[in-house]
Design a protein around this motif. Structure first.
Motif, PDB file in Angstrom:
ATOM      1  N   LYS A   1      32.859  40.387  49.426  1.00 19.22           N
ATOM      2  CA  LYS A   1      32.854  39.354  48.380  1.00 19.22           C
ATOM      3  C   LYS A   1      32.066  39.848  47.166  1.00 19.22           C
ATOM      4  O   LYS A   1      30.949  40.350  47.311  1.00 19.22           O
TER       5      LYS A   1
ATOM      6  N   TRP B   1      39.811  43.213  37.701  1.00 17.11           N
ATOM      7  CA  TRP B   1      40.463  42.233  38.584  1.00 17.11           C
ATOM      8  C   TRP B   1      41.681  42.856  39.249  1.00 17.11           C
ATOM      9  O   TRP B   1      41.909  42.694  40.451  1.00 17.11           O
ATOM     10  N   GLU B   2      42.472  43.590  38.461  1.00  8.25           N
ATOM     11  CA  GLU B   2      43.676  44.240  38.987  1.00  8.25           C
ATOM     12  C   GLU B   2      43.325  45.214  40.113  1.00  8.25           C
ATOM     13  O   GLU B   2      44.017  45.299  41.126  1.00  8.25           O
TER      14      GLU B   2
ATOM     15  N   LEU C   1      40.495  45.113  41.960  1.00  5.09           N
ATOM     16  CA  LEU C   1      39.696  44.506  43.030  1.00  5.09           C
ATOM     17  C   LEU C   1      40.377  43.402  43.832  1.00  5.09           C
ATOM     18  O   LEU C   1      40.131  43.265  45.031  1.00  5.09           O
ATOM     19  N   HIS C   2      41.223  42.594  43.202  1.00  5.46           N
ATOM     20  CA  HIS C   2      41.540  41.278  43.783  1.00  5.46           C
ATOM     21  C   HIS C   2      42.312  41.321  45.101  1.00  5.46           C
ATOM     22  O   HIS C   2      42.245  40.376  45.872  1.00  5.46           O
ATOM     23  N   LYS C   3      43.022  42.411  45.363  1.00  7.93           N
ATOM     24  CA  LYS C   3      43.760  42.480  46.637  1.00  7.93           C
ATOM     25  C   LYS C   3      42.894  43.000  47.785  1.00  7.93           C
ATOM     26  O   LYS C   3      43.283  42.919  48.944  1.00  7.93           O
TER      27      LYS C   3
ATOM     28  N   ASP D   1      37.226  39.481  47.905  1.00  6.48           N
ATOM     29  CA  ASP D   1      37.228  38.109  47.390  1.00  6.48           C
ATOM     30  C   ASP D   1      36.366  38.058  46.136  1.00  6.48           C
ATOM     31  O   ASP D   1      35.244  38.586  46.134  1.00  6.48           O
ATOM     32  N   LEU D   2      36.868  37.429  45.095  1.00  5.64           N
ATOM     33  CA  LEU D   2      36.147  37.339  43.828  1.00  5.64           C
ATOM     34  C   LEU D   2      35.801  35.885  43.526  1.00  5.64           C
ATOM     35  O   LEU D   2      36.661  35.013  43.584  1.00  5.64           O
ATOM     36  N   THR D   3      34.543  35.644  43.201  1.00  2.82           N
ATOM     37  CA  THR D   3      34.082  34.317  42.776  1.00  2.82           C
ATOM     38  C   THR D   3      33.591  34.460  41.342  1.00  2.82           C
ATOM     39  O   THR D   3      32.781  35.337  41.038  1.00  2.82           O
TER      40      THR D   3
ATOM     41  N   PHE E   1      47.544  39.260  32.958  1.00  2.00           N
ATOM     42  CA  PHE E   1      46.344  38.552  33.406  1.00  2.00           C
ATOM     43  C   PHE E   1      46.138  37.293  32.568  1.00  2.00           C
ATOM     44  O   PHE E   1      45.869  36.208  33.088  1.00  2.00           O
TER      45      PHE E   1
ATOM     46  N   GLN F   1      46.476  34.201  35.065  1.00  2.00           N
ATOM     47  CA  GLN F   1      45.212  33.987  35.778  1.00  2.00           C
ATOM     48  C   GLN F   1      44.225  33.102  35.024  1.00  2.00           C
ATOM     49  O   GLN F   1      43.026  33.162  35.254  1.00  2.00           O
TER      50      GLN F   1
ATOM     51  N   LEU G   1      41.053  31.380  36.395  1.00  2.00           N
ATOM     52  CA  LEU G   1      39.840  32.138  36.744  1.00  2.00           C
ATOM     53  C   LEU G   1      38.713  31.892  35.750  1.00  2.00           C
ATOM     54  O   LEU G   1      37.552  31.782  36.139  1.00  2.00           O
TER      55      LEU G   1
END
Length: 234
Positions: free
Chosen positions: A4, A33-34, A36-38, A41-43, A71, A75, A78
């Motif tokens: 996370k 984001w591209e 990391l996101h897969k 988990d991003l908060t 994005f 998105q 976000l």
């Protein structure tokens, strides 16, 4: 378990010296984001919570960048519904790393924000990676270890350079120059790419021994994302 990452955006929407719109910089969120996101988990958090202002100039500048534009279109939630940063001070144990998106905004709010500094210091003390891109590394300048030493003492770092600020036409309205401050707090260990606007990503250590990842400019955003994954062993 999935790693996370806490992602921090600015809440600053104006340049105080001239009233021009500012905020976070589109590709510096879109590209990490591209990456990391897969895989993690991003908060998303910001000092004020709610909508974190997107620098409109960055949208114009990167209107030909497919990653940024996709994005932007897909998105929006976000950054329109961020959590309040201070609510996470007691939740550091839930996260594995923290990442600060750049843009001129952080120079005005996150640089001084006590909750942000406390978060950075807690992540570093727990030996969890701390990372930032472009103007984002300003968030580390005032951070200190339990010993009282600056967190960046003897670290090698990068961030938006003086020449890039000059070429952006923003030097005259900056409250301080990021390169100068990073040089000061590290004892002259700021580094940058051979050419302005070229990729430069640096991996070093905080005083506490936590992994410190910094990127110089928008071109470095992908590389910062990749280094975060590497630091997390993902």
């Amino acid at each position: 378990m999935v790693a996370k990452v806490l992602v921090v955006l600015t809440s600053q929407d104006k340049i105080p010296a001239n009233g021009h719109p500012t905020g976070w910089f589109l590709p510096e969120f879109a590209h990490p984001w591209e990456v990391l996101h897969k895989k993690v988990d991003l908060t998303i958090v910001s000092p004020n919570g709610g909508e974190a202002p997107l620098d409109p100039g960055s949208v114009k500048m990167f209107e030909s960048d497919p990653v940024s534009i996709n994005f932007l279109k897909e998105q929006e939630d976000l950054w329109k519904n961020t959590h309040k940063l201070s609510d996470f001070l007691s939740r550091v144990n839930e996260f594995d790393a923290i990442f600060y998106v750049g843009g001129h905004g952080p120079m005005y709010d996150l640089h001084y924000d006590h909750a942000s500094l406390a978060l950075i210091q807690a992540f570093s003390a727990a030996k969890k990676p701390v990372s930032a891109v472009c103007h984002g590394p300003t968030v580390f300048i005032k951070a200190v270890a339990k010993s009282g030493q600056p967190l960046l003492s003897n670290a090698v770092v990068t961030g938006f350079s003086n020449i890039e600020e000059d070429q952006s036409g923003m030097t005259s309205v900056m409250p301080y120059m990021l390169e100068d401050e990073l040089n000061r707090v590290t004892g002259g260990r700021y580094v940058n790419a051979d050419q302005p606007w070229s990729e430069k990503v640096v991996v070093s250590r905080t005083v506490d021994g936590a992994t410190l990842i910094t990127g110089q400019n928008p071109a470095s955003a992908v590389g910062v994302g990749k280094e975060i994954l590497k630091a997390l062993g993902v």
